[in-house]
Design a protein around this motif. Sequence first.
Motif, PDB file in Angstrom:
ATOM      1  N   GLU A   1       0.812  -1.221   0.000  1.00 37.03           N
ATOM      2  CA  GLU A   1       0.000   0.000   0.000  1.00 37.03           C
ATOM      3  C   GLU A   1       0.843   1.268   0.000  1.00 37.03           C
ATOM      4  O   GLU A   1       0.318   2.367  -0.200  1.00 37.03           O
ATOM      5  CB  GLU A   1      -0.946   0.009   1.203  1.00 37.03           C
ATOM      6  N   HIS A   2       2.152   1.133   0.209  1.00 33.85           N
ATOM      7  CA  HIS A   2       3.033   2.299   0.211  1.00 33.85           C
ATOM      8  C   HIS A   2       3.756   2.486  -1.126  1.00 33.85           C
ATOM      9  O   HIS A   2       4.562   3.406  -1.263  1.00 33.85           O
ATOM     10  CB  HIS A   2       4.062   2.177   1.336  1.00 33.85           C
ATOM     11  N   THR A   3       3.500   1.610  -2.098  1.00 31.26           N
ATOM     12  CA  THR A   3       4.174   1.652  -3.393  1.00 31.26           C
ATOM     13  C   THR A   3       3.266   2.302  -4.434  1.00 31.26           C
ATOM     14  O   THR A   3       2.097   1.933  -4.545  1.00 31.26           O
ATOM     15  CB  THR A   3       4.532   0.230  -3.874  1.00 31.26           C
ATOM     16  N   THR A   4       3.786   3.237  -5.208  1.00 30.83           N
ATOM     17  CA  THR A   4       2.993   3.815  -6.296  1.00 30.83           C
ATOM     18  C   THR A   4       3.229   3.019  -7.574  1.00 30.83           C
ATOM     19  O   THR A   4       4.243   2.330  -7.708  1.00 30.83           O
ATOM     20  CB  THR A   4       3.370   5.283  -6.552  1.00 30.83           C
ATOM     21  N   PRO A   5       2.310   3.128  -8.550  1.00 25.22           N
ATOM     22  CA  PRO A   5       2.517   2.419  -9.817  1.00 25.22           C
ATOM     23  C   PRO A   5       3.805   2.836 -10.527  1.00 25.22           C
ATOM     24  O   PRO A   5       4.433   2.015 -11.193  1.00 25.22           O
ATOM     25  CB  PRO A   5       1.285   2.812 -10.642  1.00 25.22           C
ATOM     26  N   VAL A   6       4.206   4.087 -10.385  1.00 25.70           N
ATOM     27  CA  VAL A   6       5.425   4.559 -11.045  1.00 25.70           C
ATOM     28  C   VAL A   6       6.644   3.929 -10.378  1.00 25.70           C
ATOM     29  O   VAL A   6       7.545   3.426 -11.055  1.00 25.70           O
ATOM     30  CB  VAL A   6       5.518   6.093 -11.006  1.00 25.70           C
ATOM     31  N   GLU A   7       6.688   3.927  -9.074  1.00 24.49           N
ATOM     32  CA  GLU A   7       7.796   3.300  -8.356  1.00 24.49           C
ATOM     33  C   GLU A   7       7.880   1.809  -8.675  1.00 24.49           C
ATOM     34  O   GLU A   7       8.969   1.258  -8.827  1.00 24.49           O
ATOM     35  CB  GLU A   7       7.620   3.484  -6.851  1.00 24.49           C
ATOM     36  N   GLY A   8       6.726   1.174  -8.780  1.00 32.37           N
ATOM     37  CA  GLY A   8       6.680  -0.262  -9.029  1.00 32.37           C
ATOM     38  C   GLY A   8       6.815  -0.662 -10.483  1.00 32.37           C
ATOM     39  O   GLY A   8       6.652  -1.833 -10.821  1.00 32.37           O
ATOM     40  N   SER A   9       7.132   0.317 -11.355  1.00 33.45           N
ATOM     41  CA  SER A   9       7.232   0.060 -12.810  1.00 33.45           C
ATOM     42  C   SER A   9       5.940  -0.525 -13.356  1.00 33.45           C
ATOM     43  O   SER A   9       5.930  -1.418 -14.197  1.00 33.45           O
ATOM     44  CB  SER A   9       8.417  -0.879 -13.110  1.00 33.45           C
ATOM     45  N   LEU A  10       4.824   0.010 -12.870  1.00 35.35           N
ATOM     46  CA  LEU A  10       3.488  -0.446 -13.276  1.00 35.35           C
ATOM     47  C   LEU A  10       2.653   0.712 -13.809  1.00 35.35           C
ATOM     48  O   LEU A  10       1.423   0.713 -13.696  1.00 35.35           O
ATOM     49  CB  LEU A  10       2.776  -1.099 -12.087  1.00 35.35           C
ATOM     50  N   SER A  11       3.296   1.700 -14.415  1.00 41.08           N
ATOM     51  CA  SER A  11       2.573   2.872 -14.913  1.00 41.08           C
ATOM     52  C   SER A  11       1.548   2.514 -15.983  1.00 41.08           C
ATOM     53  O   SER A  11       0.585   3.262 -16.203  1.00 41.08           O
ATOM     54  CB  SER A  11       3.563   3.900 -15.469  1.00 41.08           C
ATOM     55  N   TRP A  12       1.731   1.365 -16.626  1.00 38.63           N
ATOM     56  CA  TRP A  12       0.782   0.943 -17.671  1.00 38.63           C
ATOM     57  C   TRP A  12      -0.603   0.674 -17.102  1.00 38.63           C
ATOM     58  O   TRP A  12      -1.589   0.618 -17.840  1.00 38.63           O
ATOM     59  CB  TRP A  12       1.303  -0.311 -18.383  1.00 38.63           C
ATOM     60  N   THR A  13      -0.715   0.521 -15.789  1.00 41.65           N
ATOM     61  CA  THR A  13      -2.027   0.278 -15.190  1.00 41.65           C
ATOM     62  C   THR A  13      -2.869   1.549 -15.085  1.00 41.65           C
ATOM     63  O   THR A  13      -4.066   1.475 -14.810  1.00 41.65           O
ATOM     64  CB  THR A  13      -1.883  -0.314 -13.776  1.00 41.65           C
ATOM     65  N   LEU A  14      -2.266   2.712 -15.288  1.00 47.04           N
ATOM     66  CA  LEU A  14      -2.976   3.982 -15.166  1.00 47.04           C
ATOM     67  C   LEU A  14      -3.810   4.235 -16.418  1.00 47.04           C
ATOM     68  O   LEU A  14      -3.278   4.360 -17.520  1.00 47.04           O
ATOM     69  CB  LEU A  14      -1.989   5.134 -14.967  1.00 47.04           C
ATOM     70  N   GLY A  15      -5.124   4.317 -16.255  1.00 47.07           N
ATOM     71  CA  GLY A  15      -5.999   4.562 -17.392  1.00 47.07           C
ATOM     72  C   GLY A  15      -5.805   5.956 -17.986  1.00 47.07           C
ATOM     73  O   GLY A  15      -5.629   6.938 -17.247  1.00 47.07           O
ATOM     74  N   LYS A  16      -5.823   6.060 -19.312  1.00 46.52           N
ATOM     75  CA  LYS A  16      -5.611   7.349 -19.987  1.00 46.52           C
ATOM     76  C   LYS A  16      -6.655   8.369 -19.568  1.00 46.52           C
ATOM     77  O   LYS A  16      -6.353   9.533 -19.290  1.00 46.52           O
ATOM     78  CB  LYS A  16      -5.640   7.138 -21.503  1.00 46.52           C
ATOM     79  N   ARG A  17      -7.919   7.945 -19.522  1.00 39.61           N
ATOM     80  CA  ARG A  17      -8.986   8.875 -19.130  1.00 39.61           C
ATOM     81  C   ARG A  17      -8.768   9.376 -17.720  1.00 39.61           C
ATOM     82  O   ARG A  17      -8.970  10.559 -17.422  1.00 39.61           O
ATOM     83  CB  ARG A  17     -10.349   8.173 -19.234  1.00 39.61           C
ATOM     84  N   ARG A  18      -8.340   8.496 -16.859  1.00 42.72           N
ATOM     85  CA  ARG A  18      -8.172   8.864 -15.464  1.00 42.72           C
ATOM     86  C   ARG A  18      -6.951   9.755 -15.254  1.00 42.72           C
ATOM     87  O   ARG A  18      -6.918  10.582 -14.335  1.00 42.72           O
ATOM     88  CB  ARG A  18      -8.094   7.614 -14.594  1.00 42.72           C
ATOM     89  N   ARG A  19      -5.935   9.594 -16.089  1.00 44.49           N
ATOM     90  CA  ARG A  19      -4.798  10.516 -16.021  1.00 44.49           C
ATOM     91  C   ARG A  19      -5.261  11.930 -16.343  1.00 44.49           C
ATOM     92  O   ARG A  19      -4.858  12.901 -15.691  1.00 44.49           O
ATOM     93  CB  ARG A  19      -3.712  10.097 -17.020  1.00 44.49           C
ATOM     94  N   THR A  20      -6.119  12.019 -17.372  1.00 47.78           N
ATOM     95  CA  THR A  20      -6.617  13.338 -17.772  1.00 47.78           C
ATOM     96  C   THR A  20      -7.533  13.928 -16.702  1.00 47.78           C
ATOM     97  O   THR A  20      -7.445  15.113 -16.366  1.00 47.78           O
ATOM     98  CB  THR A  20      -7.384  13.226 -19.097  1.00 47.78           C
ATOM     99  N   ALA A  21      -8.398  13.080 -16.150  1.00 46.36           N
ATOM    100  CA  ALA A  21      -9.347  13.556 -15.134  1.00 46.36           C
ATOM    101  C   ALA A  21      -8.673  13.775 -13.778  1.00 46.36           C
ATOM    102  O   ALA A  21      -9.206  14.498 -12.932  1.00 46.36           O
ATOM    103  CB  ALA A  21     -10.487  12.554 -14.986  1.00 46.36           C
ATOM    104  N   MET A  22      -7.524  13.146 -13.569  1.00 48.06           N
ATOM    105  CA  MET A  22      -6.778  13.256 -12.306  1.00 48.06           C
ATOM    106  C   MET A  22      -7.653  12.875 -11.108  1.00 48.06           C
ATOM    107  O   MET A  22      -7.593  13.499 -10.052  1.00 48.06           O
ATOM    108  CB  MET A  22      -6.209  14.668 -12.138  1.00 48.06           C
ATOM    109  N   ASP A  23      -8.482  11.816 -11.290  1.00 49.12           N
ATOM    110  CA  ASP A  23      -9.447  11.445 -10.259  1.00 49.12           C
ATOM    111  C   ASP A  23      -9.156  10.097  -9.613  1.00 49.12           C
ATOM    112  O   ASP A  23     -10.004   9.532  -8.926  1.00 49.12           O
ATOM    113  CB  ASP A  23     -10.855  11.421 -10.860  1.00 49.12           C
TER     114      ASP A  23
END
Length: 359
Positions: free
Chosen positions: A235-257
């Motif tokens: 729970e303390h690891t972010t997707p970027v730190e964990g090399s899992l940035s591909w899990t971030l949805g494009k729409r949600r990146r734009t909405a920042m929600d």
Amino acid sequence: MQRAVSMVAHLGLRLQALPSALGRPLSCAQDVLRRTPLYDFHLAHGGKMVAFAGWSLPVQYRDSHVASHLHTRRHCSLFDVSHMLQTKILGCDRVKLMESLVVGDIAELRPNQGKVRELQNMGSDVSLEVVDNGLLALQGPTAAQVLQAGVADDLRKLPFMTSAVMEVFGVSGCRVTRCGYTGEDGVEISVPAAGAVHLATALLENPEVKLAGLAARDSLRLEAGLCLYGSDIDEHTTPVEGSLSWTLGKRRRTAMDFPGASVILPQLKGKVQRRRVGLMCEGAPMRAHSPILNMEGTMIGTVTSGCPSPCLKKNVAMGYVPCEYSRPGTPLLVEVRRKQQMAVVSKMPFVTTNYYTLK
């Protein structure tokens, strides 16, 4: 075919079953372990049972760990993963629930692809139903060929991370999902508990199939660069730190929600202090908690998972290092048994994955 809601597999990691959500008898005592529907089946087939996350599961069978690992890469193996939590999320606000928990774009998935009570108290229409099924993973390059003999559906139309409900070797109501935790093609089959032994027995009648346990499952997932929750990410690891940035949805990146957006979005722009990397070395194998040092001998990180790779005949591991040390090819040191040895940052997966996608 329907997009799977197995968020665990979708995110490239595995979660242990949540004890508080299960209706099965629970105990924290190590001598009172939960059993899957295949417990007696494992004993009858020579399974060496160990305690794992509160469950009694086979670590291996009569074959060695390495033999099971290599058989999975060359043929296919059957794993009992019934300890994994299976749930149905119901209600008009089911998407709202899932998007409050994960960074992916759940709204764009097709159907069937503690937080619950909080949303209910806020007036949300959502509920969680635990599915008390068995879960079998058939993994390896011949898995689809083996399974096709027992289903009417054309598995060529079931690509990676999609699922369908079908009858499997005479057991109705099975959900077959094209996914897994080995890096190979394969499926996970959610099967009614009463039919689990029948299905496992039917699959084993094919000489391509052998049983495999926790030991092979761990080395296979590590070769594939897949995370184990609680070890490689938490729970303390972010997707970027964990090399899992591909899990971030494009729409949600734009909405920042999405959860943690205020921390994660700056990291996507390069402002991240550490990253999960692959490591390779010769000599003694790297294990979890082994210190990672720079070439000057200063500790800069820690190994989170490690083992000898049966396929590569080298030691592989993953761990976290500062961003400036994360480039593949970077020489580092690891401390194993109080001795320093050379290691190098390596790309993951260590072994090429073979997920089935439609051409």
